[in-house]
Write an enzyme that holds these catalytic residues in place. Structure first.
Site, PDB file in Angstrom:
ATOM      1  N   SER A  17       1.062  -1.273   0.102  1.00  0.00           N
ATOM      2  CA  SER A  17      -0.038   0.198   0.048  1.00  0.00           C
ATOM      3  C   SER A  17       0.947   1.251   0.061  1.00  0.00           C
ATOM      4  CB  SER A  17      -1.012  -0.219   1.149  1.00  0.00           C
ATOM      5  OG  SER A  17      -1.497   1.293   1.408  1.00  0.00           O
ATOM      6  N   TYR A  44      -2.496  -0.587   9.912  1.00  0.00           N
ATOM      7  CA  TYR A  44      -2.482  -1.131   8.526  1.00  0.00           C
ATOM      8  C   TYR A  44      -1.344  -0.516   8.031  1.00  0.00           C
ATOM      9  CZ  TYR A  44      -3.915  -1.212   3.718  1.00  0.00           C
ATOM     10  OH  TYR A  44      -3.803  -1.519   2.249  1.00  0.00           O
TER      11      TYR A  44
END
Length: 246
Positions: free
Chosen positions: A141, A155
């Protein structure tokens, strides 16, 4: 020219979004493809139909990547279905958001199990079957390198861990002719993060190009890494994020 003719790929989390686009693109490149899904059997079945429409064989396998045995079981299912494994795409992930004092231990553990442990265990199982030319590609990501909003610490931590895994495995597996790379997508138009969502305008504004990616744009880079032109790329963290981290 189908660059992956005769190859077999396993795409975790392949029932929707980026994973579905990757699975279909690899099929278009000539690979037979196994996709895993957690709950969306119908969506996974549709991806299999798209793989078959591309002229290749497809199989959907139910797998909860939080379960320790699931990644290796998915690898075994792929090899059982098609007799070999050449490409592993670690795409399955959870996307937790919230402040640090909101998380319970079991929620932290599940995030790390799915986003970090599962890719490692899938790679561990896959290399038993991969020969020279094998490819391990993980989907990270953009927030591994740039965290523009609060609430993303858990995350972001999980995706950053994939960078160390990628570099370490690339060094270990390079002599065996297996490449290992990490792809960091930016904001991408999926049902989980739609380009017309309530916060999409602000998120798109963090990119240099001012828009979300289409899943097919992410899949194109995965296909390059999986193909013969990607043979000299390993240990890399590649940003396909429209300049989000630039």
């Amino acid at each position: 020219m189908k660059r992956l003719e005769g190859h077999v790929a396993l795409v975790t989390g392949g029932s929707r979004g980026i994973g579905a686009a990757v699975a279909v693109r690899l099929a278009e490149e000539g690979a037979d493809v196994v996709v895993t899904y957690e709950r969306r059997a119908e969506a996974a079945g549709e991806v299999v139909r798209r793989i078959e429409d591309a002229g290749r064989r497809g199989v959907a396998v139910q797998a909860d990547c939080a379960v320790p045995e699931a990644p290796a079981d998915a690898v075994e299912e792929a090899v059982s279905a098609f007799g070999r494994l050449d490409v592993l795409v670690n795409n399955a992930a959870v996307f937790p958001t919230g402040p640090i004092d909101a998380w319970k231990v079991d929620e932290v553990d599940r995030t790390l199990a799915v986003n970090v442990r599962a890719p490692f265990l899938a790679a561990q199982a896959a290399v038993r079957y991969m020969g020279r030319g094998g490819r391990i590609i993980s989907v990270g990501s953009n927030v591994a390198d740039r965290v523009p909003f609060p609430g993303l610490a858990l995350y972001s931590m999980s995706k950053t861990a994939l960078e160390g895994m990628t570099r370490g495995l690339a060094r270990e597996l390079g002599p065996r002719g297996i490449t290992v790379n990490l792809l960091h997508p930016g904001p991408t138009d999926t049902d989980a993060n739609p380009a017309d969502g309530p916060n999409a305008g602000g998120i798109a504004g963090f990119t240099a190009v001012g828009r979300y990616a289409e899943p097919a744009e992410i899949a194109a880079t995965v296909a390059h890494l999986a193909g013969p032109e990607g043979a000299f790329i390993t240990g890399a963290s590649i940003h396909v994020d429209g300049g989000f981290t630039g």
